[in-house]
Design an enzyme around this catalytic site. Structure first.
Site, mmCIF file in Angstrom:
data_model
loop_
_atom_site.group_PDB
_atom_site.id
_atom_site.type_symbol
_atom_site.label_atom_id
_atom_site.label_comp_id
_atom_site.label_asym_id
_atom_site.label_seq_id
_atom_site.Cartn_x
_atom_site.Cartn_y
_atom_site.Cartn_z
ATOM 1 N N ASN A 6 0.858 -1.180 0.000
ATOM 2 C CA ASN A 6 0.000 0.000 0.000
ATOM 3 C C ASN A 6 0.904 1.243 0.000
ATOM 4 O O ASN A 6 1.683 1.449 0.933
ATOM 5 C CB ASN A 6 -0.892 -0.041 1.253
ATOM 6 C CG ASN A 6 -1.790 1.179 1.370
ATOM 7 O OD1 ASN A 6 -1.355 2.296 1.115
ATOM 8 N ND2 ASN A 6 -3.021 0.984 1.791
ATOM 9 N N HIS A 42 -5.651 3.652 -1.509
ATOM 10 C CA HIS A 42 -6.973 4.014 -0.999
ATOM 11 C C HIS A 42 -7.299 5.423 -1.493
ATOM 12 O O HIS A 42 -6.667 6.389 -1.070
ATOM 13 C CB HIS A 42 -6.951 3.974 0.547
ATOM 14 C CG HIS A 42 -8.277 4.243 1.184
ATOM 15 N ND1 HIS A 42 -8.493 4.134 2.539
ATOM 16 C CD2 HIS A 42 -9.482 4.605 0.669
ATOM 17 C CE1 HIS A 42 -9.745 4.425 2.821
ATOM 18 N NE2 HIS A 42 -10.369 4.721 1.698
ATOM 19 N N HIS A 190 -4.039 -4.387 7.799
ATOM 20 C CA HIS A 190 -4.199 -3.282 8.747
ATOM 21 C C HIS A 190 -3.325 -3.509 9.978
ATOM 22 O O HIS A 190 -3.457 -4.516 10.669
ATOM 23 C CB HIS A 190 -5.649 -3.057 9.188
ATOM 24 C CG HIS A 190 -5.918 -1.594 9.395
ATOM 25 N ND1 HIS A 190 -5.519 -0.930 10.517
ATOM 26 C CD2 HIS A 190 -6.474 -0.673 8.578
ATOM 27 C CE1 HIS A 190 -5.848 0.351 10.383
ATOM 28 N NE2 HIS A 190 -6.421 0.532 9.226
HETATM 29 N N1 PXP Z 1 -6.152 -2.818 4.456
HETATM 30 C C1 PXP Z 1 -7.084 -1.843 4.511
HETATM 31 C C2 PXP Z 1 -8.477 -2.192 4.152
HETATM 32 C C3 PXP Z 1 -6.737 -0.537 4.876
HETATM 33 O O1 PXP Z 1 -7.675 0.428 4.908
HETATM 34 C C4 PXP Z 1 -5.393 -0.235 5.170
HETATM 35 C C5 PXP Z 1 -4.998 1.163 5.509
HETATM 36 O O2 PXP Z 1 -5.164 1.973 4.386
HETATM 37 C C6 PXP Z 1 -4.459 -1.282 5.089
HETATM 38 C C7 PXP Z 1 -4.855 -2.573 4.760
HETATM 39 C C8 PXP Z 1 -3.020 -1.064 5.382
HETATM 40 O O3 PXP Z 1 -2.891 -0.774 6.740
HETATM 41 P P1 PXP Z 1 -1.499 -0.302 7.302
HETATM 42 O O4 PXP Z 1 -1.190 1.018 6.674
HETATM 43 O O5 PXP Z 1 -1.719 -0.215 8.781
HETATM 44 O O6 PXP Z 1 -0.487 -1.345 6.910
#
Ligand code: PXP
Length: 239
Positions: A6, A42, A190
């Site tokens: 991400n 996102h 997450h």
């Molecule tokens: N999955 C989802 C659905 C998320 O909203 C996020 C944060 O944008 C992540 C994964 C990644 O989370 P983190 O930035 O804590 O690794």
């Protein structure tokens, strides 16, 4: 276990100055060249980090799976149906939140979620729903026609006491097994970090994790290739 990187927080640094650098597209290229299976962004209603231009350019440059996280709003559905990412992950979105707070409650949002799933799939987009690791929510995801569930690992990640960590880990594991039994692919994401990924990497029912903050934080110090390679090694070690 596959890794989707991400790159939102590369855009966060750029937007801090409303500048053109650093470019999340550049980070995405390096992440994929190092072995990430794809890229997640996102696109928020408030455009806090990722911009429409980023999704457009990533659509043309990501070689693996481009996963667009978004709410079920009409605005986002229009963007997704125009740009056609490989995959959409439906997430709840609250004004002013620092990051996604909890999974999407499919039970209270069933009509909106079902319509979104149908519209996206009609455009050939695979649909994942970000849900709490709860077997009832997994069942509702199946009922509304999702292809994938992304299990919220944030509560596991934040747990401090050993028994709480174990309890939250078990919820993720049980939900992943249930998802597979119902014919859904299970992803996780997450709050995952280099320190807490080990047990999650050992859950064979989870095919893929999406990691942002911890990985980008490390990349700022050691570079994107090193940060991705270190995480891939931990994911491999768990298998
Ligand atoms: N999955 C989802 C659905 C998320 O909203 C996020 C944060 O944008 C992540 C994964 C990644 O989370 P983190 O930035 O804590 O690794």
């Amino acid at each position: 276990m596959r890794l989707s990187v991400n790159v939102d927080h590369i855009a966060t640094v750029r937007q801090a100055r409303m500048a053109s650098e650093p470019d999340p597209v550049w980070g995405a290229v390096l992440a994929e060249l190092t072995g990430a299976c794809g890229i997640t962004v996102h696109l928020r209603g408030d455009r806090r980090h990722i911009q429409d231009r980023d999704v457009r350019v990533l659509r043309d440059t990501v070689a693996g799976v481009l996963n667009l996280e978004m709410s079920t709003s009409d605005e986002m559905l229009d963007v997704a149906c125009e740009l056609v990412p490989d995959m959409v992950t439906l997430v709840p979105e609250g004004e002013g939140e620092l990051t996604t707070q909890g999974g999407l409650d499919i039970i209270t949002n069933e009509d909106a979620v079902r319509c979104a799933v149908e519209r996206l799939q009609a455009h050939g987009i695979a649909v994942s729903i970000f849900i709490d690791p709860d077997v009832v929510q997994v069942g509702r995801a199946k009922a509304v026609g999702a292809d994938i569930v992304e299990l919220h690992t944030g509560i596991y990640a934040e747990a401090e006491e050993a028994d709480e960590v174990e309890r939250e880990f078990e919820k993720v594991r049980v939900a992943a097994i249930a998802a597979n039994e119902m014919g859904l692919a299970a992803h996780g994401g997450h709050g995952l970090t280099y320190l807490n990924i080990g047990p999650i990497a050992s859950i064979t029912e989870i095919e893929e994790v999406s990691i942002g903050h911890s990985l980008i934080a490390r990349a700022v110090i050691v570079g994107m290739e090193a940060a991705v390679a270190e995480m891939l090694a931990l994911l491999d070690a768990g298998e």
